[in-house]
Every structure is written in structure tokens, then in C-alpha cells.
Design an enzyme around this catalytic site. Structure first.
Site, PDB file in Angstrom:
ATOM      1  CG  ASP A  50      20.693  33.175  -3.844  1.00  0.00           C
ATOM      2  OD1 ASP A  50      19.287  33.691  -3.679  1.00  0.00           O
ATOM      3  OD2 ASP A  50      21.480  33.841  -4.636  1.00  0.00           O
ATOM      4  CD  GLU A 271      20.510  36.482 -10.879  1.00  0.00           C
ATOM      5  OE1 GLU A 271      21.552  36.846 -10.409  1.00  0.00           O
ATOM      6  OE2 GLU A 271      19.365  36.792 -10.207  1.00  0.00           O
TER       7      GLU A 271
HETATM    8  C1  FRU Z   1      19.993  35.539  -6.892  1.00  0.00           C
HETATM    9  C2  FRU Z   1      20.955  36.451  -6.672  1.00  0.00           C
HETATM   10  C3  FRU Z   1      22.669  35.861  -6.910  1.00  0.00           C
HETATM   11  C4  FRU Z   1      23.455  36.843  -5.918  1.00  0.00           C
HETATM   12  C5  FRU Z   1      22.636  36.778  -4.755  1.00  0.00           C
HETATM   13  C6  FRU Z   1      22.631  38.244  -3.959  1.00  0.00           C
HETATM   14  O1  FRU Z   1      18.920  35.427  -5.883  1.00  0.00           O
HETATM   15  O2  FRU Z   1      20.873  37.753  -7.512  1.00  0.00           O
HETATM   16  O3  FRU Z   1      23.005  35.905  -8.076  1.00  0.00           O
HETATM   17  O4  FRU Z   1      24.506  35.830  -5.543  1.00  0.00           O
HETATM   18  O5  FRU Z   1      21.151  36.768  -5.336  1.00  0.00           O
HETATM   19  O6  FRU Z   1      21.784  38.247  -2.849  1.00  0.00           O
END
Ligand code: FRU
Length: 426
Positions: A50, A271
Site C-alpha cells: 500500500d 478498503e
Molecule cells: C489493503 C490493506 C489495508 C491495510 C493494509 C495492511 O492492501 O488491507 O486495508 O491497511 O492492507 O497490510
């Protein structure tokens, strides 16, 4: 079916309905081309996933003495990819040209809240960096936990010279928001998959001057008297886009407001919610997974989106179904965690390369593969940037740019080439 949005003190909440989601399908214009193995991996010792950019209050990508800054969740590349969420650490990368990136190192040296830090956003305001993040896990617990709260680190500064960027503290870490149990489900209320309360996204609405923090959450959807078993189970899938406001505009003081949108009976995880304003419309984007759809609704890992005439809604799903961009059927987990941002007259979408070489329809099977294969099939670096056209309630992919490509403002892009886009359904 119970598809009437709940009412939140007069405002009727937007809902992504089962009927709308029933029309989700891959079609020309929403399928990214096969990416293959990473062509560019500037940080081979790291898993990078991310990612978000440092921006000013108006949403513009910040210019820190000629550099733009990206923040990413990272973990050592020798770790099994599936384990990376347990040790995620936020790092800063910077680039002068939006093509070649350099590592400024981990942002925090101890002191961050949570057992580990998950996604967020970054604001550059009055020379100060505010890093909003998810404090995941309870630092007071001995074992690993899945508690999530929304936190900020502030007080940091970015200094730049010809050698690059240095981001330095001391940072002050604060918890900003926890779920209230009425609009936002607490861990204790959660009946289904793990609850969510994460991924804060700073957004100031230039039309109203209001300052917002969007986030991923779940809207309580308890079993109701008379619900049959199937309905009660579907209601366990209750993802929503949460919002808090700062009345004064102070980046540190927030009050919860009712969700902007929910997906009760449709999907558990909306997300990394974020907004792009174009032509006076509000495009609200979220990422979601194939395995978080409620029974009876199917959709691939993808970028989903909604459009409204005001930030408060009411939101309509883009393209009728909500699906904006997804992976090709032969590599359905090729990319994830898409983040859209405006560039000139179009929208660019950055994401990370996930399991680019895996054709199964569930990631559960990955864990059964030999460890070396799990690593080989995982990108762990940024994916090619997608180019997206917005046209009212419709969107269309137009082609790609190189991975790690975040063009500088006003930089003209080559003509879009959509001949590489897969055309069909599957
Ligand atoms: C999306 C996610 C986010 C979270 C992160 C954890 O890729 O699930 O929602 O912050 O990855 O690694």
C-alpha cells in the site's frame, strides 16, 4: 432483501446494493493488461505494498524543494509475502522526476502506536508533515491482536538538499479515532470476518471548505428478529466508508460522522477509501477482494467506485455495478490496493504488484505452494500505473504507464494506447 439505506439523522445513507453488485463483470475498459514479472523493482530487498503520496490540503501532490514523497507499507523481502502484514512498517520514498525513486528509510524509529502500522495518508501543511496511519494490534498485548485504531504522527519535518530528502522527527503519535459502536462496529460487535477500522484518508472539500478524514470501517448490522439464517449471515458482510470531520480544519481534531456509504449484505471490506473531484463530481474509490463479497454476490479483486454531486452523497455506483478496474482473469491477483489521483484531464491509478503469476481463483491455494514459489509469484513492488478516463457515471481504462510513474504536474503524457487492454469477459 433489505436494501433500504438506514437513515442517519436525516441524511439517507448511500448503499451499494446487491442488485447493483449483481452486474459486476469483467469487460473491455475495466481489465488491466497482464503485467508479468516486475520490469522495474527499485527496492528488491523490500516488499512494498500500500502506497500513498504526500499532498497538501487541497489534494495536490506536495512539492518539497523539487521532490515528491511517497509512503509505503514495507517489510523485508525475505519474509513470506503472506506474513508481511504482521510486521508492516511505513517507509518514505522520494523522487524528483516521478520515475526514479530513492529510499529515505523507515519513517518512525520506535514510538509508533500499535504492534504494526497499516495504511493511511500524508498531509503537508505549513511545512509540517502529518502522517495518518492505522495502528494495528494492541501494543500492550503479548500475542498478536487485530485491533485497529486511527492514529496520526505529527511534528515531523522534511528537509531537502541536492542529496535528497530527510524526514525527521521527533514525531508525536496520537490516537485520533476508535469505533463508537453505533455508526461504526467495534471489534466486540463483529459477527463475521475480522472487523475493520483503518486506512485514514485526509480530504478537504474545496467546494465547502470542510475538512474530512475518510476511513474503512464496518457499519453495525445485527441480526434482526425474523431474519432467516441466510439473511442473518449476509448481514455479517457490512463494509462501509466512514468519515470524520474537523470543524476548525485542525488536522489533529476529529469527530465521527455517519458513514458516507455502506455495503451491508454486499461486501465486508471497502478498503482505502479516497476521493477524486472531477467536473464538480465526487468520485469515491475503494478497493475490495473476491473473498469479502457476501454470499450470492461475486466480484473480483478490484478498484470499485461511486459518484455523487456532493461529498455527502447520494452515491451511485460507477458503471452501474461499481467495478472500475480489475486484473486479467489469467492473473486475478496481479495487483491490489489501487489509489486514484487526478493528473491533468485524466485520472491515474497506482497500485502494487501482488501475486502476478497465479491463476487460481482464491489466494488460499498460495499458502500450499512451496515457500520459494510463494515468493517468486509475488511482486512486492509497484505495478504499472493505469490511465483512467472518467465520463459522468462511467469510467474506462485507457492504457498504462510504467510502474512507479507519478508524473510531475503539467507533464504531458504520451497519447494513451488502449490496444494493449484485454477486451473480453471471463
Ligand atoms: C489493503 C490493506 C489495508 C491495510 C493494509 C495492511 O492492501 O488491507 O486495508 O491497511 O492492507 O497490510
Amino acid at each position: 432483501m433489505h436494501e433500504t439505506p438506514e437513515s442517519d439523522g436525516g441524511r439517507s445513507r448511500s448503499r451499494w446494493t446487491r442488485e447493483q453488485a449483481a452486474s459486476i463483470e469483467r469487460r473491455r475498459g475495466n481489465i488491466a493488461p497482464p503485467a508479468g514479472a516486475p520490469e522495474l523493482d527499485p527496492f528488491p530487498d523490500l516488499h512494498v505494498w500500500d502506497t500513498w503520496l504526500l499532498r497538501d490540503r487541497h489534494g495536490e501532490i506536495a512539492d518539497v524543494n523539487g521532490y515528491r514523497l511517497a509512503f509505503s507499507l514495507t517489510a523485508p523481502a525475505d519474509l513470506l509475502p503472506g506474513k508481511r502484514h504482521d510486521v508492516a512498517e511505513i517507509r518514505c520514498f522520494y523522487s524528483a522526476d516521478g520515475k526514479r525513486w530513492h529510499d529515505a528509510g523507515p519513517v518512525f524509529d520506535g514510538g509508533a502506536l500499535g504492534q504494526r502500522q497499516w495504511a493511511g495518508s500524508a498531509l503537508y501543511d505549513d511545512g509540517e508533515v502529518y502522517l495518518y496511519y492505522t495502528a494495528a494490534g494492541d501494543e500492550a498485548a503479548d500475542e498478536m491482536t487485530y485491533t485497529q485504531r486511527i492514529a496520526v504522527a505529527h511534528g515531523g519535518t522534511a528537509s531537502a538538499d541536492e542529496d535528497g530528502i530527510e524526514l525527521s522527527g521527533p514525531w508525536t503519535h496520537e490516537t485520533l479515532l476508535t469505533p463508537d459502536g453505533e455508526w461504526y462496529e467495534t471489534e466486540a460487535q463483529s459477527r463475521g470476518m475480522t472487523y475493520t477500522f483503518r486506512d485514514p484518508w485526509f480530504f478537504e472539500d474545496s467546494a465547502t471548505g470542510e475538512t474530512h478524514l475518510l476511513f474503512e470501517a464496518n457499519a453495525p448490522a445485527p441480526e434482526r428478529p425474523g431474519d432467516d439464517e441466510a439473511t442473518a449471515h449476509r448481514r455479517e458482510f457490512n463494509g462501509c466508508v466512514g468519515v470524520a470531520v474537523s470543524e476548525s480544519g485542525d488536522p489533529l481534531s476529529w469527530e465521527l460522522r455517519p458513514p458516507l456509504l455502506d455495503a451491508v449484505e454486499v461486501n465486508q471490506e471497502l478498503e482505502r477509501p479516497h476521493v477524486v473531484v472531477a467536473d464538480g463530481r465526487y468520485y469515491l474509490f475503494v478497493c475490495s477482494h473476491v473473498h469479502t463479497f457476501a454470499p450470492g454476490v461475486t466480484g473480483p479483486d478490484g478498484l470499485y467506485g461511486f459518484v455523487a454531486d456532493a461529498l455527502d452523497g447520494e452515491y451511485r455506483p460507477l458503471n452501474g455495478s461499481g467495478l472500475v478496474a480489475t486484473n486479467p482473469p489469467e492473473a486475478p491477483f496481479q495487483a491490489y490496493s489501487w489509489m486514484a489521483f487526478a493528473h491533468d484531464e485524466e485520472v491515474l491509478v497506482q497500485s502494487f504488484l501482488n501475486y502476478y503469476d497465479f491463476a487460481g481463483d482464491s489466494l488460499d491455494a498460495i499458502a500450499d505452494l512451496p515457500e520459494a514459489e510463494q515468493r517468486e509469484r509475488f511482486g512486492g513492488t509497484l505495478a504499472p500505473t493505469l490511465r483512467l478516463a472518467l465520463d459522468g457515471d462511467s469510467t474506462r481504462l485507457r492504457g498504462t504507464l510504467d510502474a512507479w510513474r507519478i508524473p510531475t504536474p503539467d507533464e504531458p503524457l504520451p497519447p494513451a494506447d488502449d490496444s494493449e487492454l484485454p477486451g473480453g469477459d471471463a
